[in-house]
Enzyme design. Structure first.
Site, mmCIF file in Angstrom:
data_model
loop_
_atom_site.group_PDB
_atom_site.id
_atom_site.type_symbol
_atom_site.label_atom_id
_atom_site.label_comp_id
_atom_site.label_asym_id
_atom_site.label_seq_id
_atom_site.Cartn_x
_atom_site.Cartn_y
_atom_site.Cartn_z
ATOM 1 N N TYR A 1 0.825 -1.212 0.000
ATOM 2 C CA TYR A 1 0.000 0.000 0.000
ATOM 3 C C TYR A 1 0.862 1.267 0.000
ATOM 4 C CZ TYR A 1 -4.178 2.828 0.961
ATOM 5 O OH TYR A 1 -5.196 3.748 0.890
ATOM 6 N N GLU B 1 1.904 6.384 -6.954
ATOM 7 C CA GLU B 1 0.792 7.117 -7.549
ATOM 8 C C GLU B 1 0.967 8.623 -7.356
ATOM 9 O OE1 GLU B 1 -2.840 5.481 -5.932
ATOM 10 O OE2 GLU B 1 -2.190 3.441 -6.414
#
Length: 191
Positions: free
Chosen positions: A151, A158
């Site tokens: 994560y 991102e």
């Protein structure tokens, strides 16, 4: 009445097994391509060998919004929309729209690795679970523990790609990307 045994429920279950299996295989292909391409051609060329495939593999997740909206799965619709749309933003509005600024980056490859490992585990877990024979312990362990590593890698990758796109985007896209970055951290805490 046990709804799991009705003909409609059996058809839905078989469909979901097939959907999840196909998605797992597609993400294995994305992962395999990235792992092979990085040492062969470098980060700069990974997108050319996997970009379109990864974009359409991720776009297939729109079906998850439909599954939730139609009640085929119990996932909350709002959460599903947020998760799917954030990834679609990355593949369509960021990488597809600004490939020169984003695709050659190592962050593109690390994002795809984080996504694909996560999705291979998640979709495999769902296939096992839907078959009703029980999920192997190691698959359950992977499902609930790889999150701690993948994560942060995915989120950081991102954010880096959105930032890279924002540096070359014209207004209003640039402002939208900055706004996305502003809500990314609070958004990740919600999902």
């Amino acid at each position: 009445m046990d709804t799991r045994k009705t003909p409609n429920r059996r058809i839905q279950t078989q469909y979901l097994i097939l959907y999840n299996l196909v998605c797992a295989v597609l993400w294995v292909a994305v992962l395999g391509r990235v792992i092979l391409l990085v040492p062969l051609v470098g980060f700069e060329k990974v997108s050319g060998g996997v970009g379109e495939f990864a974009k359409w593999t991720q776009t297939l997740a729109l079906l998850e919004v439909a599954h939730s909206a139609l009640g085929v799965v119990r996932s909350p619709l709002t959460t599903t929309i947020m998760q799917v749309s954030s990834r679609l933003l990355l593949v369509w509005a960021v990488v597809n729209r600004y490939p020169d600024a984003t695709a050659p980056s190592p962050f593109y490859s690390s994002m795809l690795v984080a996504w694909s490992v996560t999705e291979v585990i998640r979709y495999s877990y769902f296939v096992w679970n839907l078959q009703g024979a029980g999920v192997p312990g190691f698959v359950t362990w992977l499902r609930y523990n790889t999150f701690y590593v993948l994560y942060p890698i995915g989120i950081a990758s991102e954010c880096a790609l959105v930032l890279k796109a924002s540096l070359v985007a014209e207004r209003p896209a640039q402002l939208i990307f900055w706004g996305v970055l502003g809500v990314y951290v609070p958004g990740m805490l919600v999902s």
